[in-house]
Scaffold this active site. Structure first.
Site, PDB file in Angstrom:
ATOM      1  N   ALA A 127      47.564  29.549  46.247  1.00  0.00           N
ATOM      2  CA  ALA A 127      48.168  30.222  45.095  1.00  0.00           C
ATOM      3  C   ALA A 127      47.663  31.647  45.018  1.00  0.00           C
ATOM      4  O   ALA A 127      46.536  31.937  45.412  1.00  0.00           O
ATOM      5  CB  ALA A 127      47.847  29.473  43.798  1.00  0.00           C
ATOM      6  N   CYS A 128      48.530  32.555  44.538  1.00  0.00           N
ATOM      7  CA  CYS A 128      48.101  33.908  44.210  1.00  0.00           C
ATOM      8  C   CYS A 128      48.021  33.985  42.683  1.00  0.00           C
ATOM      9  O   CYS A 128      47.915  32.963  42.009  1.00  0.00           O
ATOM     10  CB  CYS A 128      49.048  34.951  44.787  1.00  0.00           C
ATOM     11  N   ILE A 129      48.102  35.160  42.104  1.00  0.00           N
ATOM     12  CA  ILE A 129      47.950  35.298  40.659  1.00  0.00           C
ATOM     13  C   ILE A 129      49.033  34.536  39.912  1.00  0.00           C
ATOM     14  O   ILE A 129      48.789  33.896  38.894  1.00  0.00           O
ATOM     15  CB  ILE A 129      47.979  36.786  40.267  1.00  0.00           C
ATOM     16  N   THR A 130      50.268  34.570  40.423  1.00  0.00           N
ATOM     17  CA  THR A 130      51.389  33.986  39.676  1.00  0.00           C
ATOM     18  C   THR A 130      52.156  32.921  40.444  1.00  0.00           C
ATOM     19  O   THR A 130      53.002  32.259  39.857  1.00  0.00           O
ATOM     20  CB  THR A 130      52.391  35.091  39.277  1.00  0.00           C
ATOM     21  N   ARG A 131      51.875  32.727  41.733  1.00  0.00           N
ATOM     22  CA  ARG A 131      52.731  31.868  42.554  1.00  0.00           C
ATOM     23  C   ARG A 131      51.960  30.708  43.179  1.00  0.00           C
ATOM     24  O   ARG A 131      50.873  30.892  43.707  1.00  0.00           O
ATOM     25  CB  ARG A 131      53.380  32.680  43.680  1.00  0.00           C
TER      26      ARG A 131
END
Length: 519
Positions: free
Chosen positions: A460-464
């Site tokens: 995961a990244c910040i939003t995904r």
């Protein structure tokens, strides 16, 4: 500013939190070195992280040695702290983790991270002779990194002064560009977003000399983020220098108010029978943008249905930065231009940020966006959410928007996902506790991605939420967006990306635990 806050316990807690924040912001170069290496590595991420740190230390120790051997190392013995820092700055030197070295800023960390990635990619697969076979694979990566970074450091020693001079010239040109440069920056930054290149413009400005160079409280500070935080911490500064926040403050205006106006315009233009569904999607996306500064769901929606709307948005975004610059706004944030960060980095900092300008400028921009978008949607009959010819109402994903305008980014494979029927019955997640909801969503996301056997990696990244799969044709993207609360869905090769905002990382960890896999 707030006498009620002047008590020993509160001050201790807040200074404790400041110390925590400084631990990150004061060490961005080494964080970039490790973070870039880990982010790019596809496997054996622990080995990549260790090599990133080791490569960073090797680089600066070698640079210190070369500066000393060549007689270029600045002697600060006997100087006061302020004098020593200025003397180092004038010689383009600094201290990193206690090592006096060349001032590479975060570029040094990025160089190390990228170098480690290529070394790691090669070295992790090497099989050494039997006598030293113990050092094969991941154990060989740090050794190879040390050797490679020693060579890279020598190259940097000779090349970086030329690069630094070029950066300084560009920095001066940017600062002298005035309000026109501010407008063009805002326009270009939004124009680059569909191509995924906006970070290449943002982060050098925020963290390196390209964003500017200032003397604040006797210290030489480069990059808009460091300069802003240093200005907040200096009690002698009564008003933040607008040249520090010129590329930043106007984003609050269109992130919070402009895009909300655009969402309201699309809602008002929706067909009456579809307005309720369109409103729930649009207002959710607008609220996300207003509160947190996450704009992808709404920006890529009107980029998909009408690139002309996005072009107007880019111009309006540039004008918002221009207006805030001209009015002398001094509010900024390291990242995330939403209401939460406005309160933390603006309102609570007092008058010196002129935070109220966000509302004075933002409210008119809400109506500007609203009337401009409404006029264009009705004039050109753009198929915004709720106006589609089909019965489906949805927000466009980044992939859909990019394909519409002909942008291709690392696409692998040609099979289109096929609709897969879920074996789970529909469920009202609002009736579950947070823990139950997270677990249930994780189970259903695993199934929607073809089951455990089809999943190769979860991240995961910040939003995904990013899930790599073997066969993307069995991924049920319709269920993910319609039943599993994803704000959007995109593909990058065999990586399936579901937009969940800050919830993405929570889901990642729950899925990893269910599948029994690590990072």
């Amino acid at each position: 500013m707030f006498p009620v806050l002047n008590n020993a316990i509160f001050q201790f807690v807040m200074k404790f939190l400041i110390a925590l924040g400084d631990a990150a912001f004061d060490n961005l170069p080494v964080i970039f070195a490790v973070g870039v290496a880990v982010g790019l590595a596809k496997r054996e991420k622990g080995s990549a992280a260790l090599s990133g740190l080791l490569g960073f230390l090797v680089m600066h120790n070698i640079l210190n040695f070369l500066l000393s051997a060549s007689g270029k190392l600045v002697d600060t013995t006997g100087m006061e702290s302020t004098q020593a820092k200025l003397a180092l700055a004038n010689a383009m030197q600094t201290k990193v983790l206690g090592i006096q070295t060349m001032d590479l800023s975060v570029f040094g960390g990025i160089i190390v991270g990228i170098t480690v990635y290529f070394v790691h990619k090669w070295a992790v697969k090497q099989e050494l002779p039997a006598v030293i076979g113990f050092f094969s694979g991941p154990r060989f990566v740090p050794i190879a990194t040390m050797l490679c970074m020693s060579v890279v450091s020598v190259v940097i020693f000779f090349v970086w002064p030329i690069v630094q001079t070029g950066i300084s010239i560009m920095s001066v040109a940017i600062l002298k560009s005035g309000p026109v440069g501010t407008f063009l920056y805002g326009l270009l930054e939004r124009a680059l977003l569909p191509f995924g290149l906006h970070h290449g413009l943002n982060w050098p400005v925020r963290t390196t000399e390209l964003g500017g160079s200032w003397i604040i409280n006797g210290e030489h500070v480069v990059g808009t983020v460091s300069a802003y935080l240093a200005s907040l911490a200096d009690p002698k500064i009564t008003a933040i220098d607008p040249t520090i926040t010129r590329f930043n403050g106007g984003k609050f205006v269109y992130f919070m108010f402009g895009l909300s106006g655009a969402a309201y315009a699309m809602y008002k233009c929706a067909d009456p029978e579809k307005r309720k569904i369109a409103g729930s999607l649009l207002f959710s996306a607008a609220a996300t943008s207003f509160l947190t500064g996450i704009t992808e769901p709404i920006e890529f929606t009107f980029l998909f249905v009408a690139p002309a709307l996005y072009a107007v948005h880019a111009v309006l975004a540039g004008s918002a930065l221009l207006v805030m610059h001209l009015l002398g706004a001094g509010v900024a944030t390291p990242t995330g231009h939403g209401f939460i960060n406005l309160v933390i980095y603006g309102v609570l900092q007092g008058d010196k940020t002129h935070w109220w300008l966000v509302f004075i400028v933002g409210i008119p921009y809400f109506f500007i966006y609203y009337f401009v978008f409404k006029f264009m949607i009705l004039k050109f009959n753009f198929k915004t959410p709720g106006r589609e010819d089909s019965g489906e109402v949805h927000l466009a994903s980044k992939k859909e928007a990019r394909e519409k305008i002909g942008v291709q980014i690392q696409q692998v494979g040609t099979d289109e996902p096929q609709e897969v029927k879920s074996s789970y019955p529909p469920i009202d997640f609002s009736k579950l506790s947070k823990e139950e909801k997270t677990h249930e969503l994780a189970l259903r996301l695993i199934e929607a991605h073809g089951g455990p056997s089809n999943i190769t990696d979860v991240n995961a990244c910040i939003t995904r939420l990013r899930i790599d799969v073997k066969d993307k044709s069995v991924v049920d993207k319709n269920t993910i967006t319609s039943q599993l609360e994803a704000m959007g869905f995109a593909e990058n090769g065999m990586q399936m990306q579901s937009i969940y905002g800050a919830y993405a990382n929570v889901l990642k960890m729950e899925i990893q635990e269910i599948l029994g896999i690590g990072e």
